[in-house]
Design a protein around this motif. Structure first.
Motif, PDB file in Angstrom:
ATOM      1  N   HIS A  22      -9.399   1.093   5.635  1.00  0.00           N
ATOM      2  CA  HIS A  22      -8.076   1.291   6.233  1.00  0.00           C
ATOM      3  C   HIS A  22      -8.217   2.236   7.430  1.00  0.00           C
ATOM      4  O   HIS A  22      -9.017   3.180   7.399  1.00  0.00           O
TER       5      HIS A  22
ATOM      6  N   GLU B  52      -4.898  -5.032  10.969  1.00  0.00           N
ATOM      7  CA  GLU B  52      -3.867  -3.999  11.098  1.00  0.00           C
ATOM      8  C   GLU B  52      -4.064  -3.251  12.416  1.00  0.00           C
ATOM      9  O   GLU B  52      -4.886  -2.319  12.483  1.00  0.00           O
TER      10      GLU B  52
ATOM     11  N   VAL C  92       5.461  -3.876   8.858  1.00  0.00           N
ATOM     12  CA  VAL C  92       6.100  -5.086   8.322  1.00  0.00           C
ATOM     13  C   VAL C  92       7.373  -4.682   7.591  1.00  0.00           C
ATOM     14  O   VAL C  92       7.386  -3.714   6.830  1.00  0.00           O
TER      15      VAL C  92
ATOM     16  N   LYS D 246       0.076   4.270  -0.187  1.00  0.00           N
ATOM     17  CA  LYS D 246      -0.561   5.433   0.459  1.00  0.00           C
ATOM     18  C   LYS D 246      -0.415   6.679  -0.433  1.00  0.00           C
ATOM     19  O   LYS D 246      -0.429   6.553  -1.657  1.00  0.00           O
TER      20      LYS D 246
ATOM     21  N   ASN E 172       0.864  -1.185   0.000  1.00  0.00           N
ATOM     22  CA  ASN E 172       0.000   0.000   0.000  1.00  0.00           C
ATOM     23  C   ASN E 172       0.899   1.233   0.000  1.00  0.00           C
ATOM     24  O   ASN E 172       1.520   1.542   1.012  1.00  0.00           O
TER      25      ASN E 172
ATOM     26  N   GLY F 193       1.157  -3.563   9.516  1.00  0.00           N
ATOM     27  CA  GLY F 193       1.611  -2.692  10.604  1.00  0.00           C
ATOM     28  C   GLY F 193       3.092  -2.877  10.808  1.00  0.00           C
ATOM     29  O   GLY F 193       3.517  -3.837  11.434  1.00  0.00           O
TER      30      GLY F 193
ATOM     31  N   LEU G 210       0.160  -6.859   4.450  1.00  0.00           N
ATOM     32  CA  LEU G 210      -0.143  -5.609   3.764  1.00  0.00           C
ATOM     33  C   LEU G 210       0.917  -4.620   4.253  1.00  0.00           C
ATOM     34  O   LEU G 210       0.981  -4.299   5.440  1.00  0.00           O
ATOM     35  N   VAL G 211       1.761  -4.199   3.323  1.00  0.00           N
ATOM     36  CA  VAL G 211       2.957  -3.447   3.689  1.00  0.00           C
ATOM     37  C   VAL G 211       2.806  -1.989   3.283  1.00  0.00           C
ATOM     38  O   VAL G 211       2.437  -1.706   2.141  1.00  0.00           O
ATOM     39  N   GLY G 212       3.092  -1.071   4.186  1.00  0.00           N
ATOM     40  CA  GLY G 212       3.070   0.349   3.844  1.00  0.00           C
ATOM     41  C   GLY G 212       4.467   0.829   3.504  1.00  0.00           C
ATOM     42  O   GLY G 212       4.982   0.611   2.404  1.00  0.00           O
TER      43      GLY G 212
ATOM     44  N   GLU H 273      -6.503   4.638   8.438  1.00  0.00           N
ATOM     45  CA  GLU H 273      -6.290   6.063   8.141  1.00  0.00           C
ATOM     46  C   GLU H 273      -7.561   6.694   7.565  1.00  0.00           C
ATOM     47  O   GLU H 273      -7.822   7.873   7.782  1.00  0.00           O
TER      48      GLU H 273
ATOM     49  N   ALA I  75       0.388  -0.157  15.362  1.00  0.00           N
ATOM     50  CA  ALA I  75       1.552  -0.712  14.661  1.00  0.00           C
ATOM     51  C   ALA I  75       1.760  -0.074  13.291  1.00  0.00           C
ATOM     52  O   ALA I  75       2.772  -0.309  12.637  1.00  0.00           O
ATOM     53  N   ILE I  76       0.803   0.746  12.859  1.00  0.00           N
ATOM     54  CA  ILE I  76       0.900   1.299  11.501  1.00  0.00           C
ATOM     55  C   ILE I  76       1.807   2.519  11.473  1.00  0.00           C
ATOM     56  O   ILE I  76       1.547   3.515  12.151  1.00  0.00           O
TER      57      ILE I  76
END
Ligand code: PGA
Length: 256
Positions: free
Chosen positions: A94, A166, A213, A11, A9, A211, A231-233, A96, A170-171
């Motif tokens: 999400h 998530e 990762v 963002k 993701n 979160g 799911l990686v930001g 956010e 942790a995000i």
């Protein structure tokens, strides 16, 4: 059989040219990978990214959608438009969006239904805040978001949904849930799916963790019984770290 599922993701990051550069590098890295690999760029880069990944192992997702197909909704993007541009997935709920854009469980539910009706696979995000965890309310919060988001969705539709746990704390914080903390919630979610939709759907459902990762923690998370991917930001914004996470995910899956 579930397969490893790694989604990035991005963002609100990357101009079109930056997005094109990143995905071109990724395409080289993931040539031989199995499992599902998804990039989720901002709306403005979807079209160009799709051109580059077509014919590759990488799938396309969007970060949000509106629940109507068209009309006077200035600034919104419809499921039809996402389908048209070649998206397979769309993130819904999400934290956010829940936090900064007042998305409620009811709105999340409308969006999940709209996605499914237009053959998009929702990546349905749920997770507790730190104060809720500290008060021992984690599973209640997960239950409420799960039931709210999936209200009125029957088995035939539910089998298509990907769920992402998530934890909000942790995000983007660098503080990951431990594999045990994550597994506890994942197993709870799978049990909820079993009660609501039966064994087959629960056993096949993809449940992701998200979160903070990183390449260093992906393996121990994905090795957990009920964690099917991530799911990686932040770590999906560089081809090298995202590529490493994909590699680690596949290694963890083989060892399960
Ligand atoms: P992060 O974001 O990996 O930067 O913590 C994850 C997400 O919000 O999906």
């Amino acid at each position: 059989m579930r397969k490893p599922f790694i989604a990035g993701n991005w963002k609100m990051n990357k101009t079109v040219s930056e997005a094109v550069e990143l995905v071109a590098k990724l395409k080289e890295i993931v040539k031989d990978e199995r499992g599902e690999i998804v990039v989720i760029p901002p709306f403005t880069a979807l079209f160009e990214v799709k051109k580059i990944i077509s014919g590759s192992r990488i799938e396309l997702g969007a970060q949000n959608l509106y629940w109507k197909e068209k009309g006077a909704f200035t600034g919104e993007i419809s499921p039809l438009m996402l389908k048209d541009i070649g998206c397979k997935y769309v993130i819904v709920g999400h934290s956010e969006r829940r936090q900064h854009f007042n998305e409620t469980d009811e709105i999340v539910n409308l969006k999940i239904k709209a996605a499914l009706e237009n053959s998009l696979i929702p990546i349905f995000c749920i997770g507790e805040k730190l104060e809720q965890r500290d008060k021992g309310e984690t599973l209640n919060v997960i239950e409420r978001q799960f039931e709210g988001g999936l209200s009125g969705i029957d088995e035939s539709k539910a089998r298509k949904i990907v769920i992402a746990y998530e934890p909000v704390w942790a995000i983007g914080t660098g503080r990951t849930a431990t594999p045990e903390q994550a597994q506890e919630v994942h197993s709870f979610i799978r049990t909820k799916l079993r009660k609501k939709y039966g064994n087959e759907i629960a056993n096949c459902a993809i449940i992701l963790y998200g979160g903070s990762v990183k390449p260093e923690n992906a393996h121990s998370l994905i090795k957990q019984k009920d964690i099917d991917g991530v799911l990686v930001g932040g770590a999906s914004l560089e081809a090298e770290s995202f590529g490493k996470i994909i590699e680690e995910g596949w290694r963890a899956f083989r060892e399960k």
